[in-house]
Structures are given as structure tokens and as C-alpha cells.
Design a protein around this motif. Sequence first.
Motif, PDB file in Angstrom:
ATOM      1  N   ILE A  31       0.840  -1.198   0.000  1.00 43.21           N
ATOM      2  CA  ILE A  31       0.000   0.000   0.000  1.00 43.21           C
ATOM      3  C   ILE A  31       0.874   1.246   0.000  1.00 43.21           C
ATOM      4  O   ILE A  31       1.767   1.393   0.835  1.00 43.21           O
ATOM      5  N   ASP A  32       0.608   2.134  -0.942  1.00 44.66           N
ATOM      6  CA  ASP A  32       1.203   3.471  -0.971  1.00 44.66           C
ATOM      7  C   ASP A  32       0.122   4.430  -0.494  1.00 44.66           C
ATOM      8  O   ASP A  32      -0.716   4.881  -1.270  1.00 44.66           O
ATOM      9  N   LEU A  33       0.114   4.699   0.830  1.00 42.79           N
ATOM     10  CA  LEU A  33      -0.940   5.527   1.426  1.00 42.79           C
ATOM     11  C   LEU A  33      -0.645   6.992   1.150  1.00 42.79           C
ATOM     12  O   LEU A  33       0.228   7.596   1.766  1.00 42.79           O
ATOM     13  N   ARG A  34      -1.386   7.569   0.206  1.00 42.95           N
ATOM     14  CA  ARG A  34      -1.075   8.902  -0.296  1.00 42.95           C
ATOM     15  C   ARG A  34      -1.732  10.017   0.509  1.00 42.95           C
ATOM     16  O   ARG A  34      -1.230  11.148   0.520  1.00 42.95           O
ATOM     17  N   ALA A  35      -2.841   9.733   1.174  1.00 44.94           N
ATOM     18  CA  ALA A  35      -3.533  10.773   1.939  1.00 44.94           C
ATOM     19  C   ALA A  35      -4.613  10.113   2.779  1.00 44.94           C
ATOM     20  O   ALA A  35      -5.052   8.984   2.506  1.00 44.94           O
ATOM     21  N   ILE A  36      -5.046  10.845   3.815  1.00 41.10           N
ATOM     22  CA  ILE A  36      -6.167  10.418   4.658  1.00 41.10           C
ATOM     23  C   ILE A  36      -7.080  11.624   4.829  1.00 41.10           C
ATOM     24  O   ILE A  36      -6.618  12.722   5.165  1.00 41.10           O
ATOM     25  N   THR A  37      -8.365  11.414   4.574  1.00 44.71           N
ATOM     26  CA  THR A  37      -9.340  12.498   4.767  1.00 44.71           C
ATOM     27  C   THR A  37     -10.331  12.091   5.848  1.00 44.71           C
ATOM     28  O   THR A  37     -10.629  10.915   6.026  1.00 44.71           O
ATOM     29  N   CYS A  38     -10.820  13.088   6.576  1.00 48.98           N
ATOM     30  CA  CYS A  38     -11.601  12.861   7.794  1.00 48.98           C
ATOM     31  C   CYS A  38     -13.003  13.429   7.643  1.00 48.98           C
ATOM     32  O   CYS A  38     -13.196  14.497   7.049  1.00 48.98           O
ATOM     33  N   VAL A  39     -13.978  12.724   8.216  1.00 47.38           N
ATOM     34  CA  VAL A  39     -15.378  13.121   8.120  1.00 47.38           C
ATOM     35  C   VAL A  39     -16.066  12.797   9.438  1.00 47.38           C
ATOM     36  O   VAL A  39     -15.668  11.869  10.149  1.00 47.38           O
ATOM     37  N   ALA A  40     -17.079  13.564   9.787  1.00 49.98           N
ATOM     38  CA  ALA A  40     -17.845  13.275  10.996  1.00 49.98           C
ATOM     39  C   ALA A  40     -18.538  11.931  10.856  1.00 49.98           C
ATOM     40  O   ALA A  40     -19.031  11.577   9.787  1.00 49.98           O
ATOM     41  N   GLY A  41     -18.568  11.184  11.961  1.00 51.51           N
ATOM     42  CA  GLY A  41     -19.224   9.884  11.947  1.00 51.51           C
ATOM     43  C   GLY A  41     -19.186   9.273  13.327  1.00 51.51           C
ATOM     44  O   GLY A  41     -20.027   9.551  14.161  1.00 51.51           O
ATOM     45  N   ASN A  42     -18.153   8.454  13.586  1.00 47.42           N
ATOM     46  CA  ASN A  42     -18.025   7.843  14.904  1.00 47.42           C
ATOM     47  C   ASN A  42     -17.926   8.887  16.005  1.00 47.42           C
ATOM     48  O   ASN A  42     -18.406   8.667  17.122  1.00 47.42           O
ATOM     49  N   THR A  43     -17.281  10.003  15.707  1.00 46.31           N
ATOM     50  CA  THR A  43     -17.225  11.152  16.602  1.00 46.31           C
ATOM     51  C   THR A  43     -17.249  12.406  15.735  1.00 46.31           C
ATOM     52  O   THR A  43     -17.360  12.316  14.511  1.00 46.31           O
TER      53      THR A  43
END
Length: 319
Positions: A31-43
Motif C-alpha cells: 500500500i502506498d498511502l497517499r492521503a487520509i481524509t476525515c469526516v464526521a461519523g463515529n465522533t
Amino acid sequence: MTGQPIPVIIDCDTGVDDALALLFAVRHPGIDLRAITCVAGNTDVDGVVRNTLTVLEQAGAPEIPVARGAERPLIEGVRTARHVHGEDGMADLGLPAPSRTAVDVDAVTLLRREILASPRRVTLVPTAPLTNIALLLRTHPEVVRNIERIVFMGGAVATGNATPVAEFNVWHDPEAAAILLTAGVPITMYGLDVFKRVLVPAADVQRLRTSAEASLRLAGELLAHRDPAASGDPTPTGGLGDAGAVCAVVDPAGIRTELLPVEVSLAPGLGRGQTIVDRRPRPGEAEIHEGTREQPLVDVALDVDVERYVKLYLSTVER
């Protein structure tokens, strides 16, 4: 696994099992993890950003851009799952605040930038309500030309968890999920039917909890918190949850899928947010009398090799 690493972007609502997914993704060589984006949900979304940065720091991950995204669904209000994931969304483990910070662009901007900049087509892995993805697809439809596949954790063929028929991520923002299904790229639905089955044995959970390495202890504590039996056993089994969707990216042969029509129920009431998966071998009376509806075809996960994914997860995080 052979060949070049797969360019991956994770969209998450970290979250205990999103954290397990991140711990796997940053360690897997495929896996080449290029980015992580966050959204409301679990908290709430600010808590999601904090938790995501904390996991990356605990894992000793390289610098990966993390962006704050939607703080509420397209139409619905915010409805968190703190009763499952703890008040802080991370099992209330009291982890130190991260020194890392999010990038200074929003999630949709980061998604567009990283997808279009990738030299190879990206696999998008949403493990959260699909608000960011829907906003991306509607705002920047040109991104689909550089998306290989979307593997999302969400939906259910049989039984829901937010309602008797609706799974949380889809129920949280049904309109966004409906938009995702029209993306025009191959889609794999890793739903509750397989999500709930991948359990790490108690002995492995305990081994991780007593490890000398901080990231492995974190994995163990998160797995212990995700004990599906909630039995109070001091050495509980642990559900991989969202992490199974990332396992399916690097080892798709570990799940059995069928290409099936899927649509999201958007009507008010108990069925809202249900993923209606059509497994009939032939059209029914409704289609015969009223005309066939054009439903998106989705690779729906119907079975999973539990032992294979548990082994894959443990061998990866313990590398």
C-alpha cells in the motif's frame, strides 16, 4: 502480492476500527498511502482529525497528509457512535495529543489533488459515512478518470446495525451513499455481512496488548475494545471491522463477491439508509409491470476467509 504498491487514499471517521485499518495501511508494503481524509461519523470531525493524527504518530508512520472534511451529512444532522467507540472515539484510552497537524486544505481539495497527481490510478477506501466522497464526485467529477476502484466499508445485504436493515455509515448519510454508487468506477461493498465475521482470537489480542512496541499495544487495546461478544472476558476476541476493507484491497481473493444491483433507500422511515441488494436470478412482477430500474452494479462481499484475513492483519502490523 507482487508488483508496485497500490496507491490508496483512506477516507475515515477514526474510530476504533478505522484506527485498526490505519495501523494496517501504514505497515503493509503493498500500500502506498497517499492521503487520509476525515469526516464526521463515529465522533465529531475535529475528534476524527485528532484521532487520525494520533494513530499515525503512535505507529511511527511517515508524514502523510491528513485533511479535515465534512462536519455533518448532506441533509441529516450529526449522529455519532460514541456509545460504541468511547467519548473520544478511541476507546477512551487517554492517548497523548498528537504533535502532527492536518494540512491547510479541506478534504475535498486534498482528495482531488492527490487523485489527479497520482502517477497510477488510485484505490479509494472510505471506511466512514460517504459525505466527503459525494462532495468530491459532485464538485470534481474529473477525478473518476484516475480512480481504479472504490472499496467502501458500508451497507448490509442482511441485517443492519443502525436500524434493523441499515448499516451505520450508509444510514448516517444515505444521500451521499447513493451518489457514491453512481461514481462510474468499479465499486466493492465490504458490508456488515463480512465485517462482523473477522475476529482476532483472544490469545492474539492479549499478545498485542502486552507487546513492548507502542503501536502493537495500541492495536491490542483497540481490538479488545471491539470485542463483539462484549462479554467482559479479560482476554476478549477482537473484531477487525473496517480493517477488513483494507485487507480486501491488498488481498481481494480473501472475499467472495457477486456483481449485483444495489440501491440506497432514501425514503423516510425505518428503511432509510438500507442498501437494497437485488440477488434475484430474474426480474419480478414489479419490473415486468412497471419497467426495469437501472441500478448500479456493485461487487458485493458475501463471504470472507476469516483465518486468511486475521493472519494477513497480524503479520502486517507485527512486521
